[in-house]
Design a protein around this motif. Structure first.
Motif, PDB file in Angstrom:
ATOM      1  N   THR A 179       0.814  -1.215   0.000  1.00  0.00           N
ATOM      2  CA  THR A 179       0.000   0.000   0.000  1.00  0.00           C
ATOM      3  C   THR A 179       0.848   1.267   0.000  1.00  0.00           C
ATOM      4  OG1 THR A 179      -0.123  -0.077   2.421  1.00  0.00           O
ATOM      5  CG2 THR A 179      -1.916  -1.155   1.180  1.00  0.00           C
ATOM      6  N   ARG A 180       2.160   1.128   0.233  1.00  0.00           N
ATOM      7  CA  ARG A 180       3.027   2.308   0.236  1.00  0.00           C
ATOM      8  C   ARG A 180       4.361   1.955  -0.423  1.00  0.00           C
ATOM      9  NH1 ARG A 180       3.789   5.470   5.790  1.00  0.00           N
ATOM     10  NH2 ARG A 180       4.250   3.324   6.455  1.00  0.00           N
ATOM     11  N   VAL A 181       4.832   2.862  -1.294  1.00  0.00           N
ATOM     12  CA  VAL A 181       6.074   2.643  -2.035  1.00  0.00           C
ATOM     13  C   VAL A 181       7.022   3.809  -1.783  1.00  0.00           C
ATOM     14  CG1 VAL A 181       7.122   2.426  -4.314  1.00  0.00           C
ATOM     15  CG2 VAL A 181       4.965   1.262  -3.839  1.00  0.00           C
ATOM     16  N   TYR A 182       8.266   3.471  -1.435  1.00  0.00           N
ATOM     17  CA  TYR A 182       9.316   4.471  -1.247  1.00  0.00           C
ATOM     18  C   TYR A 182      10.236   4.455  -2.476  1.00  0.00           C
ATOM     19  CZ  TYR A 182       8.008   4.898   3.672  1.00  0.00           C
ATOM     20  OH  TYR A 182       7.329   5.133   4.845  1.00  0.00           O
ATOM     21  N   ALA A 183      10.645   5.642  -2.909  1.00  0.00           N
ATOM     22  CA  ALA A 183      11.563   5.764  -4.044  1.00  0.00           C
ATOM     23  C   ALA A 183      12.470   6.962  -3.823  1.00  0.00           C
ATOM     24  CB  ALA A 183      10.791   5.905  -5.353  1.00  0.00           C
ATOM     25  N   TYR A 184      13.570   6.998  -4.553  1.00  0.00           N
ATOM     26  CA  TYR A 184      14.488   8.131  -4.427  1.00  0.00           C
ATOM     27  C   TYR A 184      13.844   9.406  -4.967  1.00  0.00           C
ATOM     28  CZ  TYR A 184      18.493  11.155  -5.203  1.00  0.00           C
ATOM     29  OH  TYR A 184      19.354  12.228  -5.197  1.00  0.00           O
ATOM     30  N   SER A 185      13.190   9.305  -6.143  1.00  0.00           N
ATOM     31  CA  SER A 185      12.536  10.470  -6.741  1.00  0.00           C
ATOM     32  C   SER A 185      11.416   9.997  -7.651  1.00  0.00           C
ATOM     33  CB  SER A 185      13.536  11.316  -7.540  1.00  0.00           C
ATOM     34  OG  SER A 185      13.994  10.569  -8.667  1.00  0.00           O
ATOM     35  N   SER A 240      11.885  14.273  -4.082  1.00  0.00           N
ATOM     36  CA  SER A 240      10.876  14.928  -4.927  1.00  0.00           C
ATOM     37  C   SER A 240       9.634  15.354  -4.163  1.00  0.00           C
ATOM     38  CB  SER A 240      10.451  13.986  -6.069  1.00  0.00           C
ATOM     39  OG  SER A 240      11.534  13.692  -6.903  1.00  0.00           O
ATOM     40  N   GLY A 241       9.598  15.111  -2.861  1.00  0.00           N
ATOM     41  CA  GLY A 241       8.402  15.439  -2.107  1.00  0.00           C
ATOM     42  C   GLY A 241       7.357  14.349  -2.262  1.00  0.00           C
ATOM     43  N   ASP A 242       6.228  14.535  -1.567  1.00  0.00           N
ATOM     44  CA  ASP A 242       5.159  13.535  -1.586  1.00  0.00           C
ATOM     45  C   ASP A 242       3.920  14.148  -2.222  1.00  0.00           C
ATOM     46  OD1 ASP A 242       6.904  11.925  -0.142  1.00  0.00           O
ATOM     47  OD2 ASP A 242       6.190  12.734   1.777  1.00  0.00           O
ATOM     48  N   ASP A 243       3.493  13.576  -3.350  1.00  0.00           N
ATOM     49  CA  ASP A 243       2.294  14.051  -4.049  1.00  0.00           C
ATOM     50  C   ASP A 243       1.110  13.166  -3.677  1.00  0.00           C
ATOM     51  OD1 ASP A 243       3.847  15.977  -5.396  1.00  0.00           O
ATOM     52  OD2 ASP A 243       4.424  14.474  -6.895  1.00  0.00           O
ATOM     53  N   ASN A 244       0.023  13.797  -3.219  1.00  0.00           N
ATOM     54  CA  ASN A 244      -1.189  13.061  -2.872  1.00  0.00           C
ATOM     55  C   ASN A 244      -1.978  12.804  -4.149  1.00  0.00           C
ATOM     56  OD1 ASN A 244      -3.535  12.008  -1.882  1.00  0.00           O
ATOM     57  ND2 ASN A 244      -3.813  13.560  -0.274  1.00  0.00           N
ATOM     58  N   LEU A 245      -1.896  11.579  -4.626  1.00  0.00           N
ATOM     59  CA  LEU A 245      -2.543  11.243  -5.899  1.00  0.00           C
ATOM     60  C   LEU A 245      -4.046  11.075  -5.763  1.00  0.00           C
ATOM     61  CD1 LEU A 245       0.050   8.701  -7.389  1.00  0.00           C
ATOM     62  CD2 LEU A 245      -0.097  11.175  -7.684  1.00  0.00           C
TER      63      LEU A 245
END
Length: 565
Positions: free
Chosen positions: A111-117, A147-152
């Motif tokens: 349900t959650r994915v971490y990435a560099y950008s 890159s910050g967190d965008d609420n999709l």
């Protein structure tokens, strides 16, 4: 076409892309192993020059550090990665790691994915739409280190993410344009475009490595002589030869080597000849062309029978293959299953015809007027002239006397003319001097692959009829005929029945049993034509000095050997 129709097509394309990716991910679900943690990390690098995945490792460290700030520990099995794979709009490579991660999201195990950008996740706006769908329908959230967190799940968040994706896509396209421009400039300067690894046989700065260069020359020579790519590959593996990327040598490595023009001192771009190169050549252009004319077949489909696929059933016109010491028309291959003939009968007959054709072709070479040679000389002179002109343009470009925009069309035109002239020269030389015709002793000592190459170039087929005599061991010379690609002086196709092949074999055995130095002249008469094999070109049929004359009368003509007393 209206604006609405364009919009509809674009919308359809986007929808199809999203659906297609989701279907590919769904197909992976049955093979997924269960996960214990709903958090995952994704890493990607598009160009791993070092070949060690170090860029992916650095991204992993930053992504895990971001997860630790949230109090999350991500296990190794929740790490997804695509190393050395681009995610730009111009890339056509699949991303198995990304799609496998999507499959886990579809099963709600992630349900959650971490990435560099954001750009490490994707540079394709259409893939972003996949992530938006997953966020809306499966509650996926994305966290990035830089890159910050965008609420999709909100309109503003989706807008921001789409803007970032468009910027990333534009940057990828600009990079592609710069790379293409760089390649064009290197080509115009006579240098190869460059690649991730050095080319086998050369250092990074394109200086020959003698040990590897010797293997390159050997490979081209062996294939040009008719040896199969598969046989050469097996030999290189047995000798422990390694490609520049490490690992084991493979059939594909040999095939790519044989298709690389750089070894012949030529440049290549998008599969086309791009002019002369400043890189030292390891082989000649004629050696390169001879290797291109090889019999192409899959590495796993090497023939063991001399006439497998060449012998043809005259009843159903199906190619016959070797099985238990005989050529058979097999039902499993679509044949009638009614024709079978011993291997040695056809192989011996074919060898006799090849021996005759060797002699017959040499007579044509001795009696030719030299037109083909003259044409070849003219074409080669044009090639040399165009090479000089191309080099002059390259020098002017390097000195700054000509702009790249002006040089490229000039080079393109001259290279096209040069390619046509080289093709004409190769065709003329092939007609004037067929290098596949070698000494009989060399043919006999060749492997099956080399013999098959010669046979395929000079025989159309070996036609085999059903047996009419009882018993598999009963030889019937009327059952088969060998059809060549040549015509005699009367324009008839040159072919031999089984009886004619037997007579050729007798003539060959008589010839081989006699010391060749004793022959004064060798004549072949066929149809209305007379050909001289050995002796002065203006020689006559009867020996001026007298002596013994051995004649073999064969259906359609006579082979005669004159020997001095």
């Amino acid at each position: 076409m209206t604006i609405k129709s364009v919009e509809a097509k674009a919308s359809d394309r986007l929808r199809l892309y999203v659906v297609d990716m989701l279907h590919r991910a769904e197909a992976m679900i049955p093979d997924l192993e269960p996960l214990d943690c709903p958090d995952a990390a994704y890493t990607r690098i598009s160009d791993d020059v070092e070949g060690q995945g170090l860029g992916v490792e650095r991204q992993t460290e930053d992504s895990l550090r971001e997860a630790e700030r949230d109090g999350v520990t991500i296990p190794d099995r929740n790490m997804f990665s695509d190393n050395d794979i681009s995610a730009s709009t111009l890339s056509k490579k699949p991303r198995p790691g990304f799609e496998r991660m999507v499959a886990y999201v579809l099963t709600r195990q992630i349900t959650r994915v971490y990435a560099y950008s954001n750009s490490r996740l994707t540079r394709r706006p259409m893939e972003l739409e996949v992530l938006i769908q997953l966020a809306e329908q499966y509650g996926l959230t994305i966290r990035t280190a830089v890159s910050g967190d965008d609420n999709l799940n909100t309109a503003d968040g989706r807008m921001t993410a789409r803007i970032k994706a468009a910027v990333d896509a534009a940057e990828a396209e600009k990079t592609s344009e710069r790379v293409k421009r760089q390649k064009q400039q290197r080509l115009a300067g006579g240098l190869p475009p460059g690649s991730r690894y050095r080319t086998f046989g050369y250092t990074r700065d394109w200086q020959p490595i003698e040990g590897e260069a010797a293997i390159v020359r050997e490979t081209f020579d062996r294939v040009a002589r008719g040896e199969s790519v598969n046989a050469v590959t097996r030999d290189l593996i047995a000798r422990g030869v390694k490609p520049v990327s490490g690992g084991e040598w493979r059939f594909q490595v040999t095939a790519r080597m044989l298709e690389s023009r750089i070894y012949a001192g030529r440049l290549s771009y998008k599969g086309q000849d791009a002019g002369p190169s400043k890189v030292p050549a390891l082989i000649t252009e004629s050696q390169f062309q001879a290797a291109q004319n090889r019999e192409r077949k899959a590495a796993w489909n090497a023939r063991t029978g001399l006439l497998s696929g060449i012998a043809v059933c005259s009843r159903c016109n199906t190619a016959m293959n070797l099985s238990e010491g005989a050529y058979v028309c097999a039902r499993i291959a679509g044949g009638c299953g009614a024709v079978r003939i011993k291997r040695e009968w056809l192989d011996n007959a074919t060898d006799s015809v090849i021996w005759f054709l060797m002699m017959w072709k040499r007579t044509q070479e001795l009696t030719n007027t030299g037109t083909s040679t003259d044409t070849a000389d003219e074409a080669e002179a044009l090639v040399t002239q165009l090479d000089r002109e191309i080099e002059e343009v390259q020098q002017a470009l390097g000195a700054g006397d000509m702009d790249l925009a002006d040089a490229l069309p000039v080079l393109k035109e001259k290279r096209a003319r040069r390619a046509k002239a080289a093709e004409d020269a190769e065709a003329a030389l092939s007609a004037a001097n067929d290098e596949t015709w070698r000494d009989w002793d060399e043919y006999v000592s060749s492997d099956v692959s080399s013999k098959r190459t010669m046979i395929r170039r000079h025989l159309t087929a070996v036609m085999v009829s059903p047996a009419t005599l009882r018993g598999r061991s009963t030889y019937d010379p009327d059952r088969f005929r060998v059809v060549t690609v040549y015509r005699d002086a009367e324009g008839k196709v040159l072919e031999f029945s089984g009886r004619g092949c037997g007579q050729l074999r007798e003539a060959r055995d008589m010839h081989m049993a006699t010391d060749p130095s004793r022959f004064d002249r060798i004549h072949i008469e066929w149809g209305q034509g007379t050909r001289l094999v050995k002796g002065p070109q203006e020689g006559i049929l009867e020996s001026d000095r007298g002596g013994a004359r051995i004649e073999h009368h064969i259906e359609g003509g006579t082979i005669a050997f004159d020997m001095p007393v």
